[in-house]
Design a protein around this motif. Structure first.
Motif, short mmCIF file in Angstrom:
data_model
loop_
_atom_site.label_atom_id
_atom_site.label_comp_id
_atom_site.label_asym_id
_atom_site.label_seq_id
_atom_site.Cartn_x
_atom_site.Cartn_y
_atom_site.Cartn_z
N VAL A 22 0.84 -1.20 0.00
CA VAL A 22 0.00 0.00 0.00
C VAL A 22 0.87 1.25 0.00
CG1 VAL A 22 -1.95 -1.14 1.16
CG2 VAL A 22 -0.22 0.06 2.53
N PHE A 23 0.30 2.36 -0.45
CA PHE A 23 1.00 3.64 -0.40
C PHE A 23 0.95 4.18 1.04
CE2 PHE A 23 0.02 3.56 -4.95
CZ PHE A 23 1.26 3.91 -5.47
N VAL A 24 2.11 4.64 1.51
CA VAL A 24 2.22 5.16 2.87
C VAL A 24 2.92 6.51 2.84
CG1 VAL A 24 3.21 4.78 5.17
CG2 VAL A 24 2.35 2.83 3.83
N VAL A 25 2.28 7.51 3.44
CA VAL A 25 2.96 8.78 3.66
C VAL A 25 3.86 8.52 4.86
CG1 VAL A 25 2.72 11.24 4.16
CG2 VAL A 25 0.98 10.06 2.77
N ALA A 26 5.15 8.35 4.58
CA ALA A 26 6.09 7.90 5.60
C ALA A 26 6.58 9.03 6.49
CB ALA A 26 7.28 7.20 4.94
N ASP A 27 6.49 10.26 5.98
CA ASP A 27 6.99 11.38 6.77
C ASP A 27 6.40 12.67 6.24
OD1 ASP A 27 8.46 12.58 8.76
OD2 ASP A 27 10.38 12.43 7.73
N LEU A 28 6.15 13.57 7.13
CA LEU A 28 5.74 14.94 6.78
C LEU A 28 6.33 15.83 7.86
CD1 LEU A 28 4.04 16.99 5.09
CD2 LEU A 28 2.26 16.65 6.80
N ALA A 29 7.11 16.81 7.44
CA ALA A 29 7.72 17.73 8.40
C ALA A 29 7.80 19.12 7.79
CB ALA A 29 9.12 17.24 8.77
N VAL A 30 7.54 20.11 8.61
CA VAL A 30 7.69 21.50 8.20
C VAL A 30 8.57 22.17 9.25
CG1 VAL A 30 6.51 23.69 7.77
CG2 VAL A 30 5.45 21.54 7.05
N ASN A 31 9.62 22.85 8.77
CA ASN A 31 10.53 23.57 9.64
C ASN A 31 9.73 24.55 10.51
OD1 ASN A 31 12.48 25.50 10.61
ND2 ASN A 31 13.87 24.77 9.01
N LYS A 32 10.07 24.61 11.78
CA LYS A 32 9.31 25.45 12.73
C LYS A 32 9.15 26.89 12.26
CE LYS A 32 10.28 22.86 16.90
NZ LYS A 32 10.97 22.79 18.18
N GLU A 33 10.17 27.43 11.60
CA GLU A 33 10.09 28.82 11.13
C GLU A 33 8.99 29.03 10.10
OE1 GLU A 33 13.76 30.69 9.82
OE2 GLU A 33 14.89 29.09 10.84
N TYR A 34 8.57 27.97 9.43
CA TYR A 34 7.65 28.10 8.31
C TYR A 34 6.27 27.50 8.58
CZ TYR A 34 12.04 29.21 6.06
OH TYR A 34 13.24 29.78 5.74
N ARG A 35 6.01 27.11 9.81
CA ARG A 35 4.71 26.52 10.12
C ARG A 35 3.60 27.56 10.06
NH1 ARG A 35 6.81 22.39 14.80
NH2 ARG A 35 7.99 21.11 13.34
N GLN A 37 1.76 28.27 7.54
CA GLN A 37 1.71 28.93 6.24
C GLN A 37 1.15 27.98 5.17
OE1 GLN A 37 5.38 31.03 5.19
NE2 GLN A 37 5.95 31.04 7.35
N HIS A 38 0.51 26.91 5.60
CA HIS A 38 -0.13 25.92 4.72
C HIS A 38 0.86 25.10 3.91
CE1 HIS A 38 -3.89 27.77 5.88
NE2 HIS A 38 -3.41 28.94 5.50
N ILE A 39 2.12 25.08 4.31
CA ILE A 39 3.13 24.30 3.60
C ILE A 39 2.86 22.81 3.76
CG2 ILE A 39 5.59 23.72 3.52
CD1 ILE A 39 6.08 26.73 4.26
N GLY A 40 2.55 22.37 4.97
CA GLY A 40 2.24 20.96 5.19
C GLY A 40 1.05 20.51 4.37
N LYS A 41 0.04 21.35 4.30
CA LYS A 41 -1.15 21.02 3.50
C LYS A 41 -0.78 20.88 2.02
CE LYS A 41 -5.71 22.71 2.25
NZ LYS A 41 -6.68 23.80 2.35
N ARG A 42 0.05 21.78 1.52
CA ARG A 42 0.45 21.72 0.11
C ARG A 42 1.32 20.49 -0.15
NH1 ARG A 42 0.92 27.50 0.64
NH2 ARG A 42 3.17 27.41 0.52
N LEU A 43 2.19 20.16 0.81
CA LEU A 43 3.00 18.95 0.65
C LEU A 43 2.11 17.71 0.60
CD1 LEU A 43 5.93 19.75 3.10
CD2 LEU A 43 6.14 19.39 0.63
#
Length: 109
Positions: A22-35, A37-43
């Motif tokens: 199965v497909f697994v999103v193995a990791d998602l991280a956003v640098n604290k300075e950039y949280r 700002q919807h970066i995680g959502k776009r990733l």
């Protein structure tokens, strides 16, 4: 004198893997300075688009922040009903300071 440039740091990143078929999103991280700002959502949107491009119709993850993923349309699934996609549940920190949830999302075209 010359002004020193601050070293470049990534905004964030995501990893996509296949595990147990199965497909697994193995990791998602956003640098604290950039949280916040919807970066995680776009990733996550990019990862989901890639899964669809590769012929997938759904995806799994083990989230340490399940409320975040719920906002993105993921749902929690009982560990017993999920494929074997993580070592989290045999970790000594599991259930103590770390309480991840298995999560699932059906992807639409």
């Amino acid at each position: 004198g010359a002004r020193k440039r601050k070293p470049r740091q990534p905004f964030g990143g995501a990893a996509l893997e296949t595990r147990d078929g199965v497909f697994v999103v193995a990791d998602l991280a956003v640098n604290k300075e950039y949280r916040n700002q919807h970066i995680g959502k776009r990733l996550m949107e990019t990862v989901e688009e890639e899964i669809i491009r590769l012929g997938g119709t759904d995806a799994w993850l083990v989230g340490r922040l399940p409320d975040y993923y719920l906002k993105l349309g993921w749902e929690t699934v009982a560990r017993e009903q999920a494929p074997d996609i993580s070592n989290c549940f045999s970790c000594s920190r599991y259930g103590k300071e770390c309480k991840p949830q298995v999560m699932y999302k059906a992807l639409t075209y």
